[in-house]
Motif scaffolding. Sequence first.
Motif, PDB file in Angstrom:
ATOM      1  N   ASN A 128       8.214  66.468  -7.455  1.00 46.08           N
ATOM      2  CA  ASN A 128       9.425  65.644  -7.902  1.00 46.08           C
ATOM      3  C   ASN A 128       8.928  64.210  -7.512  1.00 46.08           C
ATOM      4  O   ASN A 128       9.130  63.371  -8.635  1.00 46.08           O
ATOM      5  N   GLY A 129       8.207  63.748  -6.500  1.00 38.86           N
ATOM      6  CA  GLY A 129       8.180  62.469  -6.316  1.00 38.86           C
ATOM      7  C   GLY A 129       7.207  61.900  -7.513  1.00 38.86           C
ATOM      8  O   GLY A 129       7.126  60.893  -7.904  1.00 38.86           O
ATOM      9  N   ALA A 156      12.306  57.739  -1.327  1.00 40.71           N
ATOM     10  CA  ALA A 156      13.533  58.671  -1.027  1.00 40.71           C
ATOM     11  C   ALA A 156      13.338  60.032  -1.285  1.00 40.71           C
ATOM     12  O   ALA A 156      13.459  61.046  -0.731  1.00 40.71           O
ATOM     13  N   VAL A 157      12.665  60.550  -2.401  1.00 42.71           N
ATOM     14  CA  VAL A 157      12.243  61.813  -2.871  1.00 42.71           C
ATOM     15  C   VAL A 157      11.417  62.545  -1.887  1.00 42.71           C
ATOM     16  O   VAL A 157      11.627  63.726  -1.307  1.00 42.71           O
ATOM     17  N   PHE A 158      10.253  61.919  -1.458  1.00 46.12           N
ATOM     18  CA  PHE A 158       9.374  62.217  -0.659  1.00 46.12           C
ATOM     19  C   PHE A 158      10.103  62.466   0.915  1.00 46.12           C
ATOM     20  O   PHE A 158       9.553  63.390   1.410  1.00 46.12           O
ATOM     21  N   ILE A 159      10.711  61.748   1.189  1.00 43.98           N
ATOM     22  CA  ILE A 159      11.371  61.844   2.415  1.00 43.98           C
ATOM     23  C   ILE A 159      12.237  62.970   2.488  1.00 43.98           C
ATOM     24  O   ILE A 159      12.392  64.080   3.408  1.00 43.98           O
ATOM     25  N   ALA A 160      12.968  63.224   1.371  1.00 48.44           N
ATOM     26  CA  ALA A 160      13.959  64.321   1.314  1.00 48.44           C
ATOM     27  C   ALA A 160      13.302  65.633   1.205  1.00 48.44           C
ATOM     28  O   ALA A 160      13.680  66.630   1.755  1.00 48.44           O
ATOM     29  N   ALA A 161      12.052  65.579   0.540  1.00 47.55           N
ATOM     30  CA  ALA A 161      11.039  66.957   0.381  1.00 47.55           C
ATOM     31  C   ALA A 161      10.550  67.222   2.101  1.00 47.55           C
ATOM     32  O   ALA A 161      10.269  68.406   2.326  1.00 47.55           O
ATOM     33  N   ALA A 162      10.152  65.963   2.726  1.00 51.11           N
ATOM     34  CA  ALA A 162       9.460  66.142   3.698  1.00 51.11           C
ATOM     35  C   ALA A 162      10.415  66.977   4.846  1.00 51.11           C
ATOM     36  O   ALA A 162       9.632  67.667   5.825  1.00 51.11           O
ATOM     37  N   VAL A 163      11.678  66.633   4.958  1.00 52.55           N
ATOM     38  CA  VAL A 163      12.364  67.203   5.911  1.00 52.55           C
ATOM     39  C   VAL A 163      12.598  68.808   5.610  1.00 52.55           C
ATOM     40  O   VAL A 163      13.321  69.345   6.568  1.00 52.55           O
ATOM     41  N   ARG A 164      12.247  69.150   4.529  1.00 55.44           N
ATOM     42  CA  ARG A 164      12.384  70.465   4.257  1.00 55.44           C
ATOM     43  C   ARG A 164      11.190  71.468   4.466  1.00 55.44           C
ATOM     44  O   ARG A 164      11.143  72.665   3.958  1.00 55.44           O
ATOM     45  N   PHE A 165      10.057  70.813   5.034  1.00 56.96           N
ATOM     46  CA  PHE A 165       9.025  71.586   5.462  1.00 56.96           C
ATOM     47  C   PHE A 165       9.052  72.724   6.507  1.00 56.96           C
ATOM     48  O   PHE A 165      10.112  72.665   7.127  1.00 56.96           O
ATOM     49  N   GLY A 166       8.364  73.872   5.961  1.00 54.08           N
ATOM     50  CA  GLY A 166       8.618  75.112   6.897  1.00 54.08           C
ATOM     51  C   GLY A 166      10.101  75.661   6.707  1.00 54.08           C
ATOM     52  O   GLY A 166      10.387  76.401   7.484  1.00 54.08           O
ATOM     53  N   GLY A 167      10.442  75.787   5.585  1.00 52.44           N
ATOM     54  CA  GLY A 167      11.855  76.214   5.149  1.00 52.44           C
ATOM     55  C   GLY A 167      11.782  77.605   5.270  1.00 52.44           C
ATOM     56  O   GLY A 167      12.967  78.325   5.775  1.00 52.44           O
ATOM     57  N   GLU A 168      10.818  78.382   4.783  1.00 50.62           N
ATOM     58  CA  GLU A 168      10.702  80.041   4.995  1.00 50.62           C
ATOM     59  C   GLU A 168      10.714  80.433   6.355  1.00 50.62           C
ATOM     60  O   GLU A 168      11.462  81.251   6.633  1.00 50.62           O
ATOM     61  N   ARG A 169       9.809  79.836   7.401  1.00 45.14           N
ATOM     62  CA  ARG A 169       9.940  80.216   8.827  1.00 45.14           C
ATOM     63  C   ARG A 169      11.210  79.853   9.354  1.00 45.14           C
ATOM     64  O   ARG A 169      11.740  80.574  10.082  1.00 45.14           O
ATOM     65  N   ARG A 170      11.776  78.606   8.831  1.00 46.61           N
ATOM     66  CA  ARG A 170      12.855  78.208   9.466  1.00 46.61           C
ATOM     67  C   ARG A 170      14.193  79.246   9.283  1.00 46.61           C
ATOM     68  O   ARG A 170      14.898  79.665  10.269  1.00 46.61           O
ATOM     69  N   ASP A 171      13.931  80.020   8.127  1.00 46.70           N
ATOM     70  CA  ASP A 171      15.126  80.768   7.678  1.00 46.70           C
ATOM     71  C   ASP A 171      15.115  81.998   8.395  1.00 46.70           C
ATOM     72  O   ASP A 171      16.186  82.735   8.804  1.00 46.70           O
TER      73      ASP A 171
END
Length: 798
Positions: free
Chosen positions: A440-441, A233-248
């Motif tokens: 985290n994972g 679950a921790v890895f899935i939560a981290a995976a959906v936040r890939f590319g956070g800086e470009r997304r912002d």
Amino acid sequence: MSARPSPATAPTEALRAAPSIPQWARDLRMGAKFAVTGGREGWVRLLLTAVGVGLGVALLLLTTAIPSALAVRHQRDQDRQDYTYGPQRPKAANTLVIGDADTSYHGKDVRGRLVEPEGPRAPIAPGLTGYPAPGDMVVSPALKELLDSGDGRLLRERLPYRIVGTIGESGLIGSHELAYYAGAKNLAPRINGWQTARITEFGPQQPARAESPDPVLLLLVLVVFVVLLMPVAVFIAAAVRFGGERRDRRLAALRLVGSDSHMTRRIAAGEALAGSLVGLVFGTVFFLLGRQLAGSVEVMDVSVFPSYLNPAPALAALVAVAVPAAAVLVTLFALRGVVIEPLGVVRTARPRRRRLWWRLLLPLGGLAMLAPMIGQGRTNGSFNEYLVIGGVLLLLVGVTALLPWVVESVVARLGNGGVAWQLAVRRLQLSSGSAARMVNGIAVAVAGAIAMQMLLAGVQDDYTKSTGQDTERVQMQVSLPRGVPLIPAAEKFTTTRGVRKVTALGTAELADRTWQRGKEPNAATQLTVGTCASLREVARLPSCRDGDVFVSTGGDTDGDAVKLARPGRVLHLDTSNGPDAGRDAVWTVPARLKQARTITGPIGDTSGGLLLTPAAADAQVNRTLSGSVYLGVDDSVPDAHEYVRNTAAAVDPLANAALWASTERSTQFTSIRTGLFVGAVCVLALIGASLLVSQLEQLRERRRLLSALVAFGTRRRTLSLSVLWQTAIPIALGLLLSSAVGLTLGVVLLKMVGATVSVDWPSVLSMTGVGAGVVLAVTLLSLPPLLRLMRPEGLRTE
């Protein structure tokens, strides 16, 4: 007509108005559209997110399929059950005589059966279409492969049968199971009800009695599932936040064209939702590939067929709904403290220091949920599964909440150093959250593994009992079927490679009258046959030569020996099983008897009775003996155990050769422990793959910065070392935190089951080392892509 709101008040009203469901759907759909139509950068970001989520989904689906696989394995084993402990059946057209010829080869069990159908309607074993003729056998695919290889040379000598077919999947519990059915003849005289039997059908003859579950074992199962699933679950939560800086930065552009802050967050959630949906597809593909791969691997002697791994529809549907929902919630939660303005994102400035108080509430809440069960043990009923799951979850979630604060607090205080060190520290100070998410994972997995190792070590003594076998005295025992000549068999073992000592003893029961069902004799004693050297292993003899008979007293079960041992008295042998079943076999006490004193025998007992040397045992005695050969084996001789098993098979196919052990462990406890290790291997594989994807994603985002540093003359060695430091610092802090939380959880669990609190330091250090090793391996694998990114050409843009 109402007045239109002014431009100054419109954003405020938009913030205050609760969005409708159609508006949510429209914004999420727009975000998903941006994810799939964002050009090359968008596709790369979507692919990374999908791969990360897909790996987690694949392991979740695999986990949901494990109960089904275990149930199918158990059912297959039940369907082929061939033991009958009831009354013996007469020969008929629908009967089959089957004998247990199990063996072991290089530490792996080999399931063997000798079969002799007695009529045209004899039951067919699962996985077979017919029985092999005497001298032939059908084997499992794994056994055929082993016998055809060079590694199976000694086993081929033990199984001198011609292979005429293979066992189908329905007759095996796993793809790597070693099993065979060999045709035999004249098995009926060897029926004894426990090793050889006459049956009319396969499967359990009586329904199994429901046993009350062991509370400690149930607790183990609950904790194992939480510990294995939480890192996923921790890895899935981290995976959906890939590319956070470009997304912002993209979200800032959306603000510039008129969207409000809430709308931009929903659009960002839509992008994550698109990645999670593609990740579901990837996860399904990964699961199907892994499902096929599962049929070709074996972990801890456990293997399955791909058809076993079928997730329960309800659990699979739960995964399909929970993963996209979690992607949306995680994204909204991550953006809660980010102010996205039309000209930029406030996150690019120095972030506000993280608060500690609410992060401490999670582990403290977990301890509060587990505290009421401290001292409950196994005597006060089952543990409350909801409190157990909730408490362990909160403690492990506490690791993910505390780690960003720990990393931020520590890196803010790190001093000066070399160029590589300064680059790493400055990067961590600017984006400590990303570094913490990456490890985290690992931290959660290590914390759970430490707690489980402590719990397993603390309760294993309760599920381990002494066998009473003296492994210094005897290393192997060969049990011979009733009626097999004892002394000739013992002589064969004296010439076996690796055998240094042979003690052969045959036993039978003597009584004052015939053995009849429902009419037990008044007095009975044990009769033991062996050479003088062998008899001295069970009694202290004054002198001995072949032909002597002794009355051994001083043991635990010799009360009737003196009463029955009267010269000239006719005693009756127990012939309830074996070749003389139903016949009255007698033995006359000789005129000359010698006295002996019972000592502790090879199996740790002190059984007295009558002791006979071979010349004093007539044919009727020899036909009723159940022989055992106790062997001292030189373990320094390669394959010594296999040579012993080969000799045992040559003496009689139904002879059973077994290694001695001072202790034996509960099969249920062993199964749970094996399941933990198998699951840990899968989780570690996911950890490694997901960490590599995360590392590549972070390197991709820093491509232009790395290229700029190289263009200004920074050495590649310095940059590579800085990347290593950026990984090493968070993982060191994460392992320290996970060790503390794991030890705390382990202590609480031990107090819950009433076990002595002790720390298994070797296990703690090994789990920590495994976690560090995985991160080191991932870092090394990410160096080649890093070197390719460190080129001045990376500064090119459009």
